[in-house]
Design an enzyme around this catalytic site. Structure first.
Site, mmCIF file in Angstrom:
data_model
loop_
_atom_site.group_PDB
_atom_site.id
_atom_site.type_symbol
_atom_site.label_atom_id
_atom_site.label_comp_id
_atom_site.label_asym_id
_atom_site.label_seq_id
_atom_site.Cartn_x
_atom_site.Cartn_y
_atom_site.Cartn_z
ATOM 1 N N ALA A 234 0.810 -1.216 0.000
ATOM 2 C CA ALA A 234 0.000 0.000 0.000
ATOM 3 C C ALA A 234 0.846 1.269 0.000
ATOM 4 O O ALA A 234 0.428 2.283 -0.555
ATOM 5 C CB ALA A 234 -0.942 -0.007 1.199
ATOM 6 N N GLU B 236 3.501 1.782 -1.649
ATOM 7 C CA GLU B 236 4.018 2.023 -3.000
ATOM 8 C C GLU B 236 2.932 2.481 -3.978
ATOM 9 O O GLU B 236 3.243 2.982 -5.053
ATOM 10 C CB GLU B 236 4.707 0.768 -3.540
ATOM 11 C CG GLU B 236 6.007 0.429 -2.835
ATOM 12 C CD GLU B 236 5.824 -0.200 -1.456
ATOM 13 O OE1 GLU B 236 6.689 0.064 -0.590
ATOM 14 O OE2 GLU B 236 4.842 -0.928 -1.231
ATOM 15 N N ILE C 44 -4.660 -4.851 6.840
ATOM 16 C CA ILE C 44 -5.369 -5.452 7.970
ATOM 17 C C ILE C 44 -4.540 -5.214 9.235
ATOM 18 O O ILE C 44 -3.333 -5.467 9.241
ATOM 19 C CB ILE C 44 -5.603 -6.959 7.744
ATOM 20 C CG1 ILE C 44 -6.466 -7.177 6.491
ATOM 21 C CG2 ILE C 44 -6.262 -7.593 8.978
ATOM 22 C CD1 ILE C 44 -6.657 -8.637 6.097
ATOM 23 N N HIS D 88 2.783 -0.597 12.802
ATOM 24 C CA HIS D 88 3.032 -0.508 11.359
ATOM 25 C C HIS D 88 1.726 -0.266 10.599
ATOM 26 O O HIS D 88 1.704 0.464 9.609
ATOM 27 C CB HIS D 88 3.717 -1.790 10.861
ATOM 28 C CG HIS D 88 4.067 -1.762 9.411
ATOM 29 N ND1 HIS D 88 5.025 -0.912 8.896
ATOM 30 C CD2 HIS D 88 3.589 -2.468 8.365
ATOM 31 C CE1 HIS D 88 5.111 -1.102 7.592
ATOM 32 N NE2 HIS D 88 4.248 -2.045 7.241
#
Length: 180
Positions: free
Chosen positions: A59, A61, A85, A91
């Site tokens: 995500a 990138e 998720i 993170h």
């Protein structure tokens, strides 16, 4: 639960010239990503549009790829797709916040982007939201991009620079080159 809520959706925009969109997908959760892409493609095709699809590792990138394509290609708009998720570390927060912020900044620069990067607590939530026959968040992201393309075309659709642009004389002095 969100699956039971109803909401208003704008009618599909119409186009004199078919829009061309780039779908950028992070297939980290491949089955979820495939459903998002199916929904996005169907929505684009429903207005007579065309699309290309590229995959990126994650995500974070997605906005980088969209930014490159926005500067170097001839796409009218972009659909950002993926799924994050929540896990056991922070993170998740970094990926959700930074990808969303970068997509927003690209939009403020004039890119017509529909953000379909799901940010969910668990796989079950992702499956419900991604299902092309259900909540169809991929189709919703494509619809958002199409509406922004329609607005850009309505307002002239010309790309303008954002930020500092030196006057021709200043450029000549600064670079020692010819006037623009």
């Amino acid at each position: 639960m969100a699956a039971n809520e109803s909401h208003y959706s704008l009618p599909r925009p119409s186009f004199d010239r078919a829009p061309k969109l780039l779908i950028v997908v992070a297939p980290y959760y491949k089955d979820i990503a495939d459903q998002l892409v199916a929904g996005a493609r169907a929505e684009i095709e429903a207005v007579g549009g065309t699309h290309d699809t590229i995959e990126v590792p994650g995500a974070l990138e997605v906005p980088t790829a969209i930014g490159q394509a926005f500067r170097m290609s001839d796409f009218d708009g972009f659909v950002a797709l993926g799924c994050v998720i929540r896990g056991e570390t922070t993170h998740y927060d970094t990926v959700c916040n930074d990808s969303s912020r970068a997509i927003t900044l690209l939009g403020l620069q004039g890119a017509c982007i529909g953000n379909g990067i799901l940010t969910v607590e668990n796989r079950a939530q992702a499956e419900v939201r991604a299902d092309a026959a259900g909540q169809n968040k991929g189709g919703g992201a494509a619809a958002a991009a199409l509406h922004l393309i329609a607005l850009a075309r309505r307002w002239g659709g010309t790309k303008r620079s954002v930020g500092f642009m030196p006057k021709a004389d200043e450029f000549q002095i600064a670079t020692g080159g010819d006037k623009l």
